[in-house]
Design a protein around this motif. Structure first.
Motif, PDB file in Angstrom:
ATOM      1  N   LEU A 114      -1.163  56.868  34.325  1.00  0.00           N
ATOM      2  CA  LEU A 114       0.034  57.593  34.524  1.00  0.00           C
ATOM      3  C   LEU A 114      -0.141  58.832  35.244  1.00  0.00           C
ATOM      4  N   ASP A 115      -1.141  59.749  34.984  1.00  0.00           N
ATOM      5  CA  ASP A 115      -1.220  60.788  35.658  1.00  0.00           C
ATOM      6  C   ASP A 115      -1.395  60.652  37.267  1.00  0.00           C
ATOM      7  N   PHE A 116      -2.163  59.600  37.661  1.00  0.00           N
ATOM      8  CA  PHE A 116      -2.262  59.414  39.066  1.00  0.00           C
ATOM      9  C   PHE A 116      -1.074  58.960  39.425  1.00  0.00           C
ATOM     10  N   MET A 117      -0.174  57.986  38.666  1.00  0.00           N
ATOM     11  CA  MET A 117       0.943  57.418  39.190  1.00  0.00           C
ATOM     12  C   MET A 117       2.030  58.736  39.601  1.00  0.00           C
ATOM     13  N   MET A 118       1.928  59.907  38.855  1.00  0.00           N
ATOM     14  CA  MET A 118       2.666  60.938  38.936  1.00  0.00           C
ATOM     15  C   MET A 118       2.491  61.591  40.268  1.00  0.00           C
ATOM     16  N   GLN A 119       1.288  61.652  40.768  1.00  0.00           N
ATOM     17  CA  GLN A 119       0.882  62.237  42.267  1.00  0.00           C
ATOM     18  C   GLN A 119       1.827  61.082  43.256  1.00  0.00           C
ATOM     19  N   GLU A 120       1.798  59.780  42.919  1.00  0.00           N
ATOM     20  CA  GLU A 120       2.242  59.000  43.913  1.00  0.00           C
ATOM     21  C   GLU A 120       3.905  59.202  43.960  1.00  0.00           C
ATOM     22  N   PHE A 121       4.437  59.309  42.750  1.00  0.00           N
ATOM     23  CA  PHE A 121       5.945  59.499  42.906  1.00  0.00           C
ATOM     24  C   PHE A 121       6.204  60.867  43.473  1.00  0.00           C
ATOM     25  N   ASN A 122       5.475  61.969  43.323  1.00  0.00           N
ATOM     26  CA  ASN A 122       5.710  63.181  43.823  1.00  0.00           C
ATOM     27  C   ASN A 122       5.505  63.132  45.510  1.00  0.00           C
ATOM     28  N   ARG A 123       4.617  62.351  45.895  1.00  0.00           N
ATOM     29  CA  ARG A 123       4.605  62.196  47.181  1.00  0.00           C
ATOM     30  C   ARG A 123       5.624  61.615  47.992  1.00  0.00           C
ATOM     31  N   GLU A 124       6.263  60.544  47.207  1.00  0.00           N
ATOM     32  CA  GLU A 124       7.584  59.704  47.697  1.00  0.00           C
ATOM     33  C   GLU A 124       8.734  60.823  47.701  1.00  0.00           C
ATOM     34  N   ALA A 125       8.841  61.475  46.540  1.00  0.00           N
ATOM     35  CA  ALA A 125       9.788  62.659  46.485  1.00  0.00           C
ATOM     36  C   ALA A 125      10.011  63.338  47.781  1.00  0.00           C
ATOM     37  N   ASN A 126       8.766  63.947  47.787  1.00  0.00           N
ATOM     38  CA  ASN A 126       8.502  65.011  49.035  1.00  0.00           C
ATOM     39  C   ASN A 126       8.989  64.331  50.415  1.00  0.00           C
ATOM     40  N   THR A 127       8.354  63.329  50.623  1.00  0.00           N
ATOM     41  CA  THR A 127       8.809  62.511  51.660  1.00  0.00           C
ATOM     42  C   THR A 127      10.309  62.376  52.111  1.00  0.00           C
ATOM     43  N   LEU A 128      11.008  61.947  50.863  1.00  0.00           N
ATOM     44  CA  LEU A 128      12.285  61.850  50.968  1.00  0.00           C
ATOM     45  C   LEU A 128      12.938  63.041  51.018  1.00  0.00           C
ATOM     46  N   GLY A 129      12.477  64.173  50.611  1.00  0.00           N
ATOM     47  CA  GLY A 129      13.148  65.482  50.812  1.00  0.00           C
ATOM     48  C   GLY A 129      13.067  65.884  52.332  1.00  0.00           C
ATOM     49  N   SER A 130      11.823  65.674  52.806  1.00  0.00           N
ATOM     50  CA  SER A 130      11.626  66.141  54.253  1.00  0.00           C
ATOM     51  C   SER A 130      12.708  65.169  54.992  1.00  0.00           C
ATOM     52  N   LYS A 131      12.883  64.094  54.810  1.00  0.00           N
ATOM     53  CA  LYS A 131      13.760  63.317  55.674  1.00  0.00           C
ATOM     54  C   LYS A 131      15.179  63.579  55.435  1.00  0.00           C
ATOM     55  N   ALA A 132      15.703  64.085  54.464  1.00  0.00           N
ATOM     56  CA  ALA A 132      17.174  64.164  54.094  1.00  0.00           C
ATOM     57  C   ALA A 132      17.947  65.044  55.435  1.00  0.00           C
ATOM     58  N   ILE A 133      18.913  64.547  55.604  1.00  0.00           N
ATOM     59  CA  ILE A 133      19.938  64.999  56.624  1.00  0.00           C
ATOM     60  C   ILE A 133      21.128  65.713  56.081  1.00  0.00           C
ATOM     61  N   ASN A 134      21.476  65.281  54.712  1.00  0.00           N
ATOM     62  CA  ASN A 134      22.512  65.893  54.224  1.00  0.00           C
ATOM     63  C   ASN A 134      22.319  66.351  52.947  1.00  0.00           C
ATOM     64  N   THR A 135      23.436  67.067  52.288  1.00  0.00           N
ATOM     65  CA  THR A 135      23.181  67.614  50.810  1.00  0.00           C
ATOM     66  C   THR A 135      22.965  66.637  49.772  1.00  0.00           C
ATOM     67  N   ASP A 136      23.664  65.500  49.968  1.00  0.00           N
ATOM     68  CA  ASP A 136      23.513  64.610  48.710  1.00  0.00           C
ATOM     69  C   ASP A 136      22.153  64.050  48.825  1.00  0.00           C
ATOM     70  N   ILE A 137      21.489  63.581  49.842  1.00  0.00           N
ATOM     71  CA  ILE A 137      20.107  63.218  49.752  1.00  0.00           C
ATOM     72  C   ILE A 137      19.040  64.138  49.261  1.00  0.00           C
ATOM     73  N   THR A 138      19.408  65.391  49.610  1.00  0.00           N
ATOM     74  CA  THR A 138      18.489  66.476  49.450  1.00  0.00           C
ATOM     75  C   THR A 138      18.600  66.862  47.936  1.00  0.00           C
ATOM     76  N   ALA A 139      19.891  66.892  47.382  1.00  0.00           N
ATOM     77  CA  ALA A 139      19.912  66.924  45.944  1.00  0.00           C
ATOM     78  C   ALA A 139      19.101  65.884  45.229  1.00  0.00           C
ATOM     79  N   ALA A 140      19.343  64.671  45.747  1.00  0.00           N
ATOM     80  CA  ALA A 140      18.728  63.628  45.155  1.00  0.00           C
ATOM     81  C   ALA A 140      17.244  63.594  44.862  1.00  0.00           C
TER      82      ALA A 140
END
Length: 287
Positions: free
Chosen positions: A242-268
């Motif tokens: 589970l600890d390893f999976m948290m790293q994977e979760f965090n990686r996808e969330a960071n990428t999602l944030g870097s691609k966000a182009i509006n406030t709704d996606i950034t907030a998510a």
């Protein structure tokens, strides 16, 4: 079933030999470490205790203590070997008679080895009772770890549900985002008074879509959610997984944030990172 590495159990024992108290407590630790505080006369139990912990637990810093108080009444009561005392008195009196003087001192008779005896406790029997009490304490300790583990599983599953909801929101936003991007490109061409070239417009839209496309990240988030639930359902010593999976979760969330182009996606994306961090903190306590 998953198990927390944080737990405590206490058990008091009573017998003809006296009273004893077992205490077992643990906190999170990368590996299994055991520490003991035992009375000197029961130090020999340590090897057996270590092996028992190794068979039942996978991870955690374990502190195990035993407090022992012998029964003062049984330890101070004395018994007399009357047959030996009689023989000693007879022999001592014979010596006095032969000498023609002196007298037999009763205290000297009592001091003679073997006349007065203190009852000896059966060390093996006491150790057996103590080990039985330890097993009961350990069972309660494991049950406490399981109960706390069940609470952690509920906590994590709730966060997984929330992350799934945030991913679904972003998916719902994407058609609106694409429409907004198209309108923005057309407005730029219009403001620049440039003749609209359908091919050029299409190329611009493709480039923007590629930069803002988060479908892959959302798919991976859904996959991680499904895998995390499978791990929780499987149970056992899953903390490292589970600890390893948290790293994977965090990686996808960071990428999602870097691609966000509006406030709704950034907030998510920010909400996902908060939820992941909450899970990561609790995962540190899972065996």
């Amino acid at each position: 079933m998953i198990y927390s590495m944080t737990a405590f159990a206490r058990k008091q024992l009573k017998g003809d030999w006296g009273t004893a108290v077992w205490e077992i407590r643990s906190v999170n630790q990368r590996y299994l470490e055991t520490y003991f505080r035992l009375p000197e006369q029961f130090r020999g139990l340590e090897t057996k205790l270590k092996e028992t912990f190794r068979q039942r637990l996978e991870r955690g810093k374990i502190e195990c203590s035993l407090r022992f108080e012998a029964n003062s009444a049984s330890s101070t009561s004395l018994s007399m070997n009357k047959e030996l005392a009689t023989q000693l008195m007879q022999n001592a009196q014979w010596v006095v008679d032969q000498m023609g003087s002196g007298e037999v001192n009763p205290v000297d008779i009592l001091k003679w080895p073997g006349v007065m005896q203190a009852p000896e406790q059966d060390a093996d029997a006491v150790s057996a009772e103590l080990m039985a009490g330890f097993q009961t304490t350990l069972n309660e300790f494991v049950e406490a770890r399981a109960a706390e583990g069940a609470n952690l599983a509920v906590f994590i599953d709730q966060r997984l549900v929330s992350i799934g909801e945030q991913a679904a929101k972003v998916r719902d936003f994407m058609p609106e985002v694409h429409a907004w991007q198209k309108a923005r490109i057309l407005k730029k061409f219009e403001d620049a008074k440039v003749d609209l070239d359908s091919t050029r417009v299409e190329q611009e839209l493709v480039l923007l879509a590629q930069k803002s496309d988060v479908a892959e990240e959302l798919d991976r988030l859904d996959s991680h959610i499904s895998e995390a639930r499978n791990v929780l359902k499987k149970g056992g010593a899953v903390g490292r997984r589970l600890d390893f999976m948290m790293q994977e979760f965090n990686r996808e969330a960071n990428t999602l944030g870097s691609k966000a182009i509006n406030t709704d996606i950034t907030a998510a994306a920010v909400e996902c990172k908060v939820l992941i961090e909450q899970m990561r903190e609790q995962v540190q306590n899972i065996e």
